[in-house]
Design an enzyme around this catalytic site. Structure first.
Site, PDB file in Angstrom:
ATOM      1  N   TRP A  58       0.809  -1.222   0.000  1.00  0.00           N
ATOM      2  CA  TRP A  58       0.000   0.000   0.000  1.00  0.00           C
ATOM      3  C   TRP A  58       0.843   1.274   0.000  1.00  0.00           C
ATOM      4  CZ3 TRP A  58      -1.124   3.202   4.553  1.00  0.00           C
ATOM      5  CH2 TRP A  58      -2.117   4.165   4.328  1.00  0.00           C
ATOM      6  N   TYR A  59       2.028   1.245   0.581  1.00  0.00           N
ATOM      7  CA  TYR A  59       2.880   2.432   0.626  1.00  0.00           C
ATOM      8  C   TYR A  59       3.229   2.867  -0.804  1.00  0.00           C
ATOM      9  CZ  TYR A  59       3.845   1.037   5.525  1.00  0.00           C
ATOM     10  OH  TYR A  59       3.748   0.666   6.838  1.00  0.00           O
ATOM     11  N   SER A  60       2.933   4.101  -1.107  1.00  0.00           N
ATOM     12  CA  SER A  60       3.191   4.657  -2.446  1.00  0.00           C
ATOM     13  C   SER A  60       2.592   3.784  -3.543  1.00  0.00           C
ATOM     14  CB  SER A  60       4.689   4.854  -2.691  1.00  0.00           C
ATOM     15  OG  SER A  60       5.227   5.827  -1.822  1.00  0.00           O
TER      16      SER A  60
END
Length: 331
Positions: A58-60
């Protein structure tokens, strides 16, 4: 850097884990560093002996795994790294591209491995509890990733202790791979995991890794930063009790001749509730400060002084993660 046993497994990890939410793409969040600025931080972490790196799909929106994983693999051999990533949060508008269904887990693990550039993960973590998916389905899907050789160990994050215990109970019932790690928020302003999660993990021999040791920077900042100005999680902190604890952190830090960030970090790292702190960094010097905090020992009087103002507050999990955890007692 010392290396410690990860719970009851045979895995050895550095005393600190580098959390990499801030590395990836500034198009995702303004305070995230793009690849050219992320590389020196990864290099510094390796130079200081950190071998444990925490990512999330999910990060970036996937770019985090590309920037962190691919660059680390250019800097050192795969067998010298302990790589973790997470699954749960939406990756697109597709209703099946989220959660902990068998469909989403099977697709997500393959995409994560491709982005990182490896054929296996050391640790695969579910980012939260999925109330919409049967636990049996989730645990079998995770077990299948282990049996396929794509994952070595399983972990979980951000849920109530009863949910975590229930998931491990289901794994035990059906002969699925259990969780060996709990990743939870823990700092001087948020200590609710001391009630049930930490005792459960101690009893079961489960490794604990803790994020946000500086309370999203609240315990360290003298002025607003790019992240604190735009991070929705800042609403968690800032009431009168929080401000008093932060003042005490600065006071004790001044007496010790260290920064407030190091002092707050030392409280987590030297805690009787043994854990592996997950530290973020926007600059290489932030990694240096975190490592230096490992050598700072607080005496019992200092710990008691820092802890005294705390009051129980609402627990933070995915179901209530966007509202401030209020104090349950104010007197």
């Amino acid at each position: 850097m010392d290396y410690i046993r990860f719970g009851q497994t045979g895995l050895k990890v550095s005393q600190l884990c580098l959390g990499t939410m801030s590395l990836g793409s500034s198009a995702w969040k303004r305070w995230v560093l793009d690849e050219p600025d992320a590389i020196p931080i990864l290099r510094r972490a390796l130079d200081l002996g950190i071998n444990f790196f925490d990512m999330a799909d999910w990060y970036s929106t996937g770019r985090n795994e590309e920037v962190v994983g691919q660059n680390l693999l250019k800097m050192t051999a795969r067998e010298r790294l302990v790589l973790a990533t997470k699954v749960y949060y939406p990756m697109s508008d597709d209703p099946n591209d989220r959660g902990l269904s068998a469909k989403h887990i099977a697709a997500s693990i393959d995409r994560s491995l491709t982005r990182i550039g490896t054929d296996y993960l050391d640790l695969y973590v579910i980012h939260a509890f999925d109330a919409d998916t049967p636990i049996e389905e989730t645990m079998q899907a995770l077990h299948d990733t282990v049996r396929a050789g794509k994952v070595r160990y399983l972990g979980a994050s951000t849920m109530y202790a009863w949910q975590f215990a229930k998931m491990n109970h289901v794994a035990q019932m059906y002969g699925f791979t259990p969780f060996v790690n709990m990743q939870c928020q823990y700092n001087l302003l948020y200590r609710e995991e001391e009630r049930e999660m930490f005792p459960y993990c101690r009893d079961q021999g489960i490794a604990v890794s803790t994020f946000s040791p500086l309370a999203r920077g609240f315990l360290a900042r003298d002025a607003e930063t790019t992240r604190t100005a735009h991070d929705v999680y800042q609403q968690f902190y800032g009431d009168e009790i929080d401000r008093e604890i932060a003042r005490r952190v600065r006071e004790v830090a001044a007496r010790r001749g260290v920064g407030a960030a190091q002092l707050a970090m030392a409280w987590v790292a030297g805690n009787p509730n043994h854990n592996v702190p997950i530290v973020g960094a926007a600059k290489g010097v932030h990694v240096d400060a975190a490592v230096e905090a490992l050598t700072l020992r607080l005496d019992e009087k200092e710990r008691s002084y820092l802890e005294a103002p705390y009051r129980p507050r609402d627990e933070i999990n995915d179901q209530n993660s966007l509202r401030r955890p209020r104090a349950l007692h104010t007197g």
